[in-house]
Design an enzyme around this catalytic site. Structure first.
Site, PDB file in Angstrom:
ATOM      1  N   GLU B  52      13.850 -33.281 -10.341  1.00 44.65           N
ATOM      2  CA  GLU B  52      14.049 -33.385  -8.897  1.00 44.65           C
ATOM      3  C   GLU B  52      15.191 -34.350  -8.596  1.00 44.65           C
ATOM      4  OE1 GLU B  52      10.753 -35.304  -6.994  1.00 44.65           O
ATOM      5  OE2 GLU B  52      11.888 -35.550  -5.132  1.00 44.65           O
ATOM      6  N   ASP B  56      18.372 -33.063  -6.540  1.00 45.35           N
ATOM      7  CA  ASP B  56      18.803 -33.656  -5.278  1.00 45.35           C
ATOM      8  C   ASP B  56      20.320 -33.710  -5.197  1.00 45.35           C
ATOM      9  OD1 ASP B  56      18.875 -35.916  -3.101  1.00 45.35           O
ATOM     10  OD2 ASP B  56      19.728 -36.856  -4.890  1.00 45.35           O
ATOM     11  N   ASP B 124      10.227 -31.007  -3.114  1.00 46.82           N
ATOM     12  CA  ASP B 124      10.427 -31.686  -4.401  1.00 46.82           C
ATOM     13  C   ASP B 124      10.551 -30.695  -5.549  1.00 46.82           C
ATOM     14  OD1 ASP B 124      10.215 -34.032  -3.021  1.00 46.82           O
ATOM     15  OD2 ASP B 124       8.234 -34.579  -3.791  1.00 46.82           O
ATOM     16  N   GLU B 127      13.792 -28.674  -5.451  1.00 51.85           N
ATOM     17  CA  GLU B 127      14.920 -29.438  -6.008  1.00 51.85           C
ATOM     18  C   GLU B 127      14.846 -29.467  -7.535  1.00 51.85           C
ATOM     19  OE1 GLU B 127      16.247 -32.632  -2.557  1.00 51.85           O
ATOM     20  OE2 GLU B 127      14.794 -33.282  -4.048  1.00 51.85           O
TER      21      GLU B 127
END
Lengths: 242, 242
Positions: B52, B56, B124, B127
């Site tokens: 994650e 991001d 989450d 990502e």
């Protein structure tokens, strides 16, 4: 693809890439690299701003990959803390300074003489250079070979001693140099905090200007957080030019 | 490279990739994809958190590239505003929902039943899936072909009508649903503002909890900014679980 007209400019940029340690420059998009090193004061349209926007994500991704490879077992919260320092204007400007990026940046005389704006200017065009190199190949092959060792050295330092990133000192240095006065901190206990590390709320003021606020589990941590916010926004903003 | 032991799991993940429209899955690192869809409640160590962290940055970079390609002449400030919506947990959770990502996420029963935590959980792991696909090839080739049209559609909507991203509404929906009460906004004029768009300072409170603060050139803009901060931190934080 647009090409660079001025052969001297291309020669200069080639020198910069040599400094970065790039052996094979055949994949570099010279037009983009030229843009990445052109300040908005030279052209409101053809300048580094768009590439900086890409580069901001490129440096975050490079740091994420490097941190995962270097510290496969570190908690993610620590990754985030280290990355926030690696991608800070402050550190990016330091790298740019090492490579003498200012020399290659086309900018108006007024901008060149604005020495207080230099760190944010350097950080911006450094990000733009990363954006240009990324866009040249659509991957990190022109970036990570020379950038990784720099990021890694800093990551190891920060991981070993997070407290050395002292934003209170950095902010004080700046206000002293610019205004000959010291920032003042006001700390209060939060009446309603959700998380233990938000128990204190600090404000940092320069005379009647609120420069930043921050939260922390200790008074000191909240002051550092406020100083960081202030310092980052000074670097990022036009405050420096007022 | 680690492999997935359970053939049913691999079959499921293959189905998900088909939904995404990925034709050639030979380059996919199945172990990483499996991790990306494993919640920390299943394993405190082998879960989606690290991917994650990479993802991001991957989504930010994808958005930057897409926006530049779609709107080569837009001011960078507009890029940043549109990107902040494209990378928001709120929108990422929407995409994840479309693909039914929840079905593929391994999580404890307690987590599955926490419906208020669902948006941030979905964002989450979405990502993380992007992180896994990026790490499979070290470029965007497994991502942009299916993600670009989704981002582009949203970018066009937001660009045409930025006001439709109404964080006050979103926050109100959440506090109503969760606590049956409305958030309260307190707005004051800043005594010392550097930039015109920081004239007003808004705080948004839920009973005695300060949920967020924001600045703006109008009272309304400052409230939206405060609501956005509150909403984003609710989505990002564990507040939802308290």
């Amino acid at each position: 693809m647009k090409v660079i007209q001025d052969p001297r400019r291309k020669k200069d940029l080639r020198k910069l890439l040599q400094k970065l340690g790039l052996q094979d420059v055949s994949l570099v998009n010279w037009h983009l690299l030229d843009l990445a090193l052109t300040h908005p004061s030279i052209s409101p349209k053809d300048n580094y701003e768009q590439l900086e926007f890409v580069g901001d994500a490129v440096i975050r991704l490079s740091c994420a990959e490097l941190l995962l490879e270097t510290y496969p077992d570190l908690p993610v919260g620590d990754f985030a803390a280290i990355r926030s320092i690696l991608v800070s204007d402050r550190f990016l400007a330091e790298i740019a300074e090492q490579y003498g990026l200012e020399m290659y940046l086309l900018a108006s005389g007024g901008v060149r003489n604005d020495k207080w704006g230099k760190p944010s200017r350097l950080a911006d065009c450094f990000e733009a250079v990363l954006g240009a190199l990324y866009e040249s190949t659509k991957d990190m092959s022109l970036i990570r070979p020379w950038l990784d060792p720099i990021l890694q050295e800093k990551a190891i330092q920060v991981h070993a001693d997070p407290a050395r990133e002292n934003y209170k000192d950095a902010l004080q240095e700046w206000t002293q140099g610019k205004y000959k006065i010291l920032p003042i901190y006001k700390v209060r206990q939060s009446e309603s905090f959700v998380k233990e590390n938000e128990r204190f709320i600090a404000e940092v003021w320069l005379q009647d200007k609120l420069l930043g606020t921050g939260k922390g589990g200790t008074k000191k941590a909240s002051q550092q957080a406020a100083a960081k916010q202030a310092y980052d926004s000074i670097m990022a903003n036009e405050l420096i030019k007022n």
